[in-house]
Design a protein around this motif. Structure first.
Motif, PDB file in Angstrom:
ATOM      1  N   VAL A  25     -33.174 -41.305  18.262  1.00 26.79           N
ATOM      2  CA  VAL A  25     -33.036 -40.260  17.249  1.00 26.79           C
ATOM      3  C   VAL A  25     -31.736 -40.509  16.500  1.00 26.79           C
ATOM      4  O   VAL A  25     -30.673 -40.650  17.116  1.00 26.79           O
ATOM      5  CB  VAL A  25     -33.039 -38.855  17.877  1.00 26.79           C
ATOM      6  CG1 VAL A  25     -32.736 -37.790  16.833  1.00 26.79           C
ATOM      7  CG2 VAL A  25     -34.383 -38.581  18.557  1.00 26.79           C
ATOM      8  N   TYR A  40     -32.627 -34.422  12.237  1.00 27.09           N
ATOM      9  CA  TYR A  40     -32.737 -35.353  13.354  1.00 27.09           C
ATOM     10  C   TYR A  40     -33.955 -36.241  13.095  1.00 27.09           C
ATOM     11  O   TYR A  40     -35.068 -35.743  12.976  1.00 27.09           O
ATOM     12  CB  TYR A  40     -32.902 -34.595  14.675  1.00 27.09           C
ATOM     13  CG  TYR A  40     -31.741 -33.675  14.978  1.00 27.09           C
ATOM     14  CD1 TYR A  40     -30.668 -34.096  15.758  1.00 27.09           C
ATOM     15  CD2 TYR A  40     -31.718 -32.373  14.458  1.00 27.09           C
ATOM     16  CE1 TYR A  40     -29.602 -33.250  16.018  1.00 27.09           C
ATOM     17  CE2 TYR A  40     -30.648 -31.528  14.716  1.00 27.09           C
ATOM     18  CZ  TYR A  40     -29.597 -31.966  15.493  1.00 27.09           C
ATOM     19  OH  TYR A  40     -28.532 -31.130  15.753  1.00 27.09           O
ATOM     20  N   LYS A  42     -36.507 -39.056  14.240  1.00 25.16           N
ATOM     21  CA  LYS A  42     -37.118 -39.778  15.363  1.00 25.16           C
ATOM     22  C   LYS A  42     -37.679 -41.094  14.825  1.00 25.16           C
ATOM     23  O   LYS A  42     -38.637 -41.118  14.048  1.00 25.16           O
ATOM     24  CB  LYS A  42     -38.225 -38.922  15.977  1.00 25.16           C
ATOM     25  CG  LYS A  42     -39.036 -39.579  17.093  1.00 25.16           C
ATOM     26  CD  LYS A  42     -38.253 -39.749  18.366  1.00 25.16           C
ATOM     27  CE  LYS A  42     -39.208 -40.050  19.536  1.00 25.16           C
ATOM     28  NZ  LYS A  42     -38.508 -40.691  20.666  1.00 25.16           N
ATOM     29  N   GLU A  44     -39.656 -43.891  14.881  1.00 25.26           N
ATOM     30  CA  GLU A  44     -40.828 -44.605  15.384  1.00 25.26           C
ATOM     31  C   GLU A  44     -41.027 -45.956  14.704  1.00 25.26           C
ATOM     32  O   GLU A  44     -41.845 -46.766  15.141  1.00 25.26           O
ATOM     33  CB  GLU A  44     -42.076 -43.738  15.214  1.00 25.26           C
ATOM     34  CG  GLU A  44     -42.135 -42.571  16.163  1.00 25.26           C
ATOM     35  CD  GLU A  44     -42.307 -43.015  17.614  1.00 25.26           C
ATOM     36  OE1 GLU A  44     -43.414 -43.435  17.983  1.00 25.26           O
ATOM     37  OE2 GLU A  44     -41.314 -42.961  18.374  1.00 25.26           O
ATOM     38  N   CYS A 160     -44.878 -38.404  21.168  1.00 29.10           N
ATOM     39  CA  CYS A 160     -43.671 -38.535  20.344  1.00 29.10           C
ATOM     40  C   CYS A 160     -42.879 -37.234  20.339  1.00 29.10           C
ATOM     41  O   CYS A 160     -41.655 -37.235  20.504  1.00 29.10           O
ATOM     42  CB  CYS A 160     -44.077 -38.938  18.926  1.00 29.10           C
ATOM     43  SG  CYS A 160     -42.698 -39.127  17.773  1.00 29.10           S
ATOM     44  N   SER A 161     -43.550 -36.117  20.145  1.00 28.35           N
ATOM     45  CA  SER A 161     -42.858 -34.823  20.092  1.00 28.35           C
ATOM     46  C   SER A 161     -42.292 -34.419  21.444  1.00 28.35           C
ATOM     47  O   SER A 161     -41.257 -33.752  21.517  1.00 28.35           O
ATOM     48  CB  SER A 161     -43.816 -33.744  19.588  1.00 28.35           C
ATOM     49  OG  SER A 161     -44.100 -33.939  18.226  1.00 28.35           O
ATOM     50  N   GLU A 163     -40.964 -36.492  23.622  1.00 27.56           N
ATOM     51  CA  GLU A 163     -39.684 -37.192  23.676  1.00 27.56           C
ATOM     52  C   GLU A 163     -38.664 -36.556  22.732  1.00 27.56           C
ATOM     53  O   GLU A 163     -37.489 -36.377  23.084  1.00 27.56           O
ATOM     54  CB  GLU A 163     -39.876 -38.654  23.292  1.00 27.56           C
ATOM     55  CG  GLU A 163     -40.674 -39.480  24.272  1.00 27.56           C
ATOM     56  CD  GLU A 163     -40.873 -40.912  23.796  1.00 27.56           C
ATOM     57  OE1 GLU A 163     -41.609 -41.646  24.473  1.00 27.56           O
ATOM     58  OE2 GLU A 163     -40.293 -41.292  22.752  1.00 27.56           O
ATOM     59  N   PHE A 164     -39.120 -36.219  21.543  1.00 27.68           N
ATOM     60  CA  PHE A 164     -38.240 -35.670  20.504  1.00 27.68           C
ATOM     61  C   PHE A 164     -37.537 -34.412  21.008  1.00 27.68           C
ATOM     62  O   PHE A 164     -36.320 -34.253  20.851  1.00 27.68           O
ATOM     63  CB  PHE A 164     -39.085 -35.361  19.264  1.00 27.68           C
ATOM     64  CG  PHE A 164     -38.342 -35.428  17.955  1.00 27.68           C
ATOM     65  CD1 PHE A 164     -36.972 -35.588  17.885  1.00 27.68           C
ATOM     66  CD2 PHE A 164     -39.040 -35.329  16.753  1.00 27.68           C
ATOM     67  CE1 PHE A 164     -36.304 -35.656  16.672  1.00 27.68           C
ATOM     68  CE2 PHE A 164     -38.387 -35.391  15.532  1.00 27.68           C
ATOM     69  CZ  PHE A 164     -37.017 -35.548  15.490  1.00 27.68           C
ATOM     70  N   GLN A 167     -34.889 -35.199  23.528  1.00 29.98           N
ATOM     71  CA  GLN A 167     -33.733 -35.902  22.974  1.00 29.98           C
ATOM     72  C   GLN A 167     -32.845 -35.023  22.096  1.00 29.98           C
ATOM     73  O   GLN A 167     -31.707 -35.413  21.785  1.00 29.98           O
ATOM     74  CB  GLN A 167     -34.209 -37.112  22.163  1.00 29.98           C
ATOM     75  CG  GLN A 167     -34.838 -38.214  23.006  1.00 29.98           C
ATOM     76  CD  GLN A 167     -35.528 -39.259  22.144  1.00 29.98           C
ATOM     77  OE1 GLN A 167     -36.482 -38.967  21.439  1.00 29.98           O
ATOM     78  NE2 GLN A 167     -35.045 -40.482  22.197  1.00 29.98           N
ATOM     79  N   THR A 168     -33.331 -33.866  21.681  1.00 22.08           N
ATOM     80  CA  THR A 168     -32.581 -33.021  20.746  1.00 22.08           C
ATOM     81  C   THR A 168     -32.232 -31.641  21.300  1.00 22.08           C
ATOM     82  O   THR A 168     -31.607 -30.851  20.611  1.00 22.08           O
ATOM     83  CB  THR A 168     -33.390 -32.817  19.453  1.00 22.08           C
ATOM     84  OG1 THR A 168     -34.686 -32.288  19.787  1.00 22.08           O
ATOM     85  CG2 THR A 168     -33.564 -34.125  18.700  1.00 22.08           C
ATOM     86  N   GLY A 299     -36.351 -31.533  12.785  1.00 20.90           N
ATOM     87  CA  GLY A 299     -36.754 -32.856  13.242  1.00 20.90           C
ATOM     88  C   GLY A 299     -37.644 -33.520  12.209  1.00 20.90           C
ATOM     89  O   GLY A 299     -38.514 -32.876  11.629  1.00 20.90           O
ATOM     90  N   VAL A 301     -40.038 -36.966  11.689  1.00 21.78           N
ATOM     91  CA  VAL A 301     -40.633 -38.144  12.325  1.00 21.78           C
ATOM     92  C   VAL A 301     -40.685 -39.281  11.315  1.00 21.78           C
ATOM     93  O   VAL A 301     -41.368 -39.188  10.293  1.00 21.78           O
ATOM     94  CB  VAL A 301     -42.045 -37.844  12.864  1.00 21.78           C
ATOM     95  CG1 VAL A 301     -42.606 -39.085  13.561  1.00 21.78           C
ATOM     96  CG2 VAL A 301     -42.033 -36.656  13.822  1.00 21.78           C
TER      97      VAL A 301
END
Length: 317
Positions: A25, A40, A42, A44, A160-161, A163-164, A167-168, A299, A301
């Motif tokens: 991120v 933020y 992410k 990919e 993905c979300s 992890e997101f 991470q935030t 966030g 992506v």
């Protein structure tokens, strides 16, 4: 068609972990000041095939039983799903056949070929793509892994979300591009259980705004062959992705071609990463609608980074 569950997403994450990257991120003080919110990103685009779609593709490929896997997989795609499915099939050692528009960026065709995918080209329209694919699948017998209207794919994209959020430490909103709606659907799938207070916002090109018009009309409106520099967002919503969009997306915003190009340049300059035009649409709509995002933890992506470096959008304006 079965609607994937949060448990499907969790199972997908365990299945695909050996084949994907937990992408970083990134933040930018400059972009935060410009947007008036905390952004933020992410990334990919740092996946090995260069796009988030490796998540859904890997979930589908590694979920096949051995008998079906021997026949391989097949799909149609404007590029990133094709390359990601080819990558996953290569990792499992099975065939992959893909139908791609002849206008797809050469960089994406090259990536498919590098991973061993066999390409059949078609005209740049949804109807042409689906007709060409029907012929290929009939000849090969490969398992059809739809680019987005597939429960396995959506469950994979939903990782993905997950992890997101880890991470935030939480977000007020998550903004992602929308074409067919695979990433948005995966985002909705995960956040509706993991963080129901987090709003899901979709971002779309003005020149391919069928999801926006569908969202406002309350039913799917499909364009056959829209034209936009955001080549990853040319396809329409389908039954499964419409379920998630209509039930969980808070808003869809659109951006012009020039706004997308400007946001892409800003991302290259201030995040110092290579992203596709399609991935710049979220930043474009955030900058275009500052009141909607002011003061929020947002966030974004970054869905992919496969671009033709000899044909960048700002070189053609």
């Amino acid at each position: 068609m079965r609607i994937p569950s949060y448990e499907d997403m969790l199972a997908a994450h365990e299945r695909i972990k050996p084949h994907i990257r937990r992408t970083p991120v990134r933040t930018s003080d400059y972009l935060n000041d410009l947007a008036g919110c905390d952004l933020y990103f992410k990334c990919e685009n740092f996946q090995e095939p260069g796009a988030f779609k490796v998540r859904g593709a890997a979930n589908a490929v590694f979920g096949l039983d051995d008998e079906q896997a021997r026949k391989g997989v097949a799909t149609h795609s404007s590029g990133n799903h094709a390359s990601c499915l080819s990558f996953a099939a290569m990792r499992r050692g099975i065939p992959c056949n893909v139908v791609m528009p002849r206008t797809a960026p050469q960089a994406k065709k090259d990536t498919v070929a590098r991973y061993g995918g066999r390409i059949t080209e078609c005209d740049p329209s949804t109807s042409s793509r689906e007709a060409a694919f029907a012929k290929v699948q009939a000849e090969t017998g490969g398992d059809f892994v739809h680019p987005y209207n597939d429960p396995r794919v959506i469950a994979g994209q939903g990782t993905c979300s997950r992890e997101f959020m880890e991470q935030t430490d939480g977000l007020d909103m998550v903004v992602a591009p929308i074409g067919g709606g695979g990433m948005i659907s995966g985002t909705c799938l995960t956040l509706s259980t993991l963080a129901p207070e987090t709003k899901v916002i979709a971002a779309e090109p003005e020149q391919a705004d069928d999801a926006y018009r569908s969202f406002k009309a309350g039913h799917i409106i499909a364009d056959d062959a829209p034209k936009t520099i955001a080549d990853g967002l040319l396809v329409p919503l389908k039954e499964l992705t419409w379920h998630f969009v209509s039930n969980h997306v808070s808003e869809i915003y659109t951006a012009s071609e020039q706004e997308i190009i400007d946001a892409m340049k800003l991302s290259w300059k201030h995040l110092r990463i290579v992203i596709e035009p399609s991935c710049a649409v979220p930043l474009a709509v955030i900058l275009k609608n500052p009141d909607a995002f002011a003061g929020k933890r947002v966030g974004v992506v970054i869905t992919g980074g496969n671009v033709d470096l000899d044909k960048l959008p700002w070189m053609q304006t």
